[in-house]
Enzyme design. Structure first.
Site, PDB file in Angstrom:
ATOM      1  N   CYS A  31       0.045   2.657  -4.779  1.00  0.00           N
ATOM      2  CA  CYS A  31      -0.541   3.964  -5.104  1.00  0.00           C
ATOM      3  C   CYS A  31       0.327   5.111  -4.334  1.00  0.00           C
ATOM      4  CB  CYS A  31      -1.962   4.059  -4.899  1.00  0.00           C
ATOM      5  SG  CYS A  31      -3.024   2.722  -5.770  1.00  0.00           S
ATOM      6  N   HIS A  76       0.781  -1.184   0.008  1.00  0.00           N
ATOM      7  CA  HIS A  76      -0.153   0.189  -0.049  1.00  0.00           C
ATOM      8  C   HIS A  76       1.005   1.064  -0.032  1.00  0.00           C
ATOM      9  CE1 HIS A  76      -3.923  -1.610   0.288  1.00  0.00           C
ATOM     10  NE2 HIS A  76      -3.768  -2.281   1.498  1.00  0.00           N
TER      11      HIS A  76
END
Length: 429
Positions: A257, A198
């Site tokens: 991201c 993440h």
């Protein structure tokens, strides 16, 4: 004018149409650089004058958007074309020239010293934002490094939940791994850092970010208080980029991201092949409510936008700082990002296993080209591999234009091999 391009009326045309703003916005008549001119045209010409290192239409559009944003304009330009693949074509057909001088063409690629790699893959097992493909990403990459590029297992540090608990990818262990990667490096060495997991953002506490937000990666223990249990982009700069010795090559891969806007994007399932449970996860971790709001940038951060005396850090702090920070101009540094700053990096299902869409495309592209590719060509081929299947568009930054013409991991000759990634039982399927 623009939407007719995608109406299906012109399927055989090679047609690109730029628009200065979205349909519900105004396109400003402005005053920039001592003269009256359209804000969009100013940003467009400035992008062409800027050393845009990947001059594909998509990259040009992203630079125009950044110029308008740093100029404090709210309009968002658009680009429409008749085929998605055309976004990856060179603007006006002007491709970067491969240097004729062999010494220049291969600058910065010869590996004379040792090779080391830090591979971090985090599935966040048992946690609300669990992923499925991150460990497979680094397992597959490790196999390629060892079987193709000659890395020794003793020189590869794996941090995943599949390792002994000592090597679980909590913040402290990842930071220790980054220190291990650059420690003792000397001219001629080649280093590689791959992070799959993440990414997120949190409130900028320094006042130096024009957006008011700082980018970060999320270790296994990121469900504990922030920022004590995340790794900020500035920490990567300090612990890795800044400490990279002269003559040492470093390639970084971030399959995650970095932008808070991804939380507002739709999941385009029609662009993803049918897989178990139609799986298409997003590698973005929502920050705690207490630290998700943008801060107010300092006066110096805002003034650098307006005055032109200095450039604010643009977009993802892991990648774009490489090409804007004067202190990195002599570094042999390449940083791949799995998507643009306003996109999602997909946790996907490909070749009968869960893995990151970008990492899958990265390794498959290398395999298809027998593991010998120049960096710029590798980026374009990865984009082509993802086109039509995923909406993310990978990016690459480096410190000097000619470094796009160097070979990935110095492999100047194709390798004939029947090796396939993840052909054994080590991958979680």
């Amino acid at each position: 004018i623009r939407r007719a391009v995608v109406s299906g009326k012109y399927p055989d045309h090679q047609l690109w149409v730029f628009s200065g703003c979205q349909d519900d916005q105004t396109s400003a008549d402005a005053f920039e650089e001592g003269q009256y001119q359209g804000a969009f045209t100013w940003a467009f010409v400035k992008a062409l004058k800027f050393d845009v290192w990947n001059e594909a239409y998509f990259d040009l559009l992203e630079q125009i958007k950044m110029n308008l944003k740093t100029g404090m304009y709210t309009q968002v330009p658009a680009l429409t074309t008749t085929q998605t693949a055309f976004l990856n074509w060179y603007y006006m057909g002007k491709a970067p020239e491969v240097p004729e001088d062999k010494e220049l063409a291969d600058c910065g690629v010869t590996i004379l010293g040792k090779k080391k790699a830090l591979l971090v893959g985090i599935n966040y097992r048992g946690k609300p934002n669990e992923l499925r493909g991150c460990i497979n990403d680094v397992v597959n990459h490790k196999a390629v490094l060892m079987h193709i590029y000659g890395y020794q297992e003793a020189d590869i540090l794996m941090l995943t939940e599949d390792e002994d608990k000592l090597n679980w990818p909590c913040k402290q262990r990842v930071q220790e791994g980054l220190k291990w990667l650059v420690e003792g490096a000397s001219e001629g060495d080649s280093l590689l850092f791959h992070y799959s997991g993440h990414g997120s953002q949190m409130t900028d506490m320094t006042g130096s970010e024009p957006t008011g937000l700082s980018e970060c990666i999320c270790p296994f223990d990121c469900d504990k208080p922030w920022p004590e249990h995340i790794i900020l982009d500035t920490e990567i700069h300090t612990d890795v980029y800044d400490k990279l010795p002269d003559g040492v090559k470093l390639e970084c891969i971030f399959d995650c991201c970095h932008s808070g806007t991804v939380a507002n994007l739709e999941v385009f399932r029609e662009m993803v092949p049918m897989v178990p449970e139609e799986y298409n996860g997003i590698r973005y971790y929502p920050p705690p409510q207490a630290c998700c709001q943008p801060s107010s940038p300092s006066a110096s951060a805002l003034s650098c936008i307006r005055s032109g005396t200095a450039e604010p850090k643009k977009g993802s702090g892991f990648r774009k700082a490489v090409q804007t920070a004067a202190g990195y101009k002599d570094k042999l540094l390449w940083v791949y990002s799995g998507c643009q700053d306003n996109q999602t990096s997909a946790d996907a299902y490909e070749d009968a296993q869960y893995q990151g869409a970008f990492t899958w495309a990265f390794l498959k592209t290398l395999e298809d080209h027998r593991y010998s590719m120049r960096q710029g060509a590798l980026l374009r081929a990865i984009r082509d591999q993802l086109c039509g299947r995923y909406v993310q568009t990978p990016a690459l930054s480096t410190t000097s234009r000619e470094y796009f013409q160097t070979f990935h991991l110095a492999q100047t000759r194709p390798i004939s091999t029947g090796f396939k990634t993840c052909s054994g039982p080590t991958c979680r399927r």
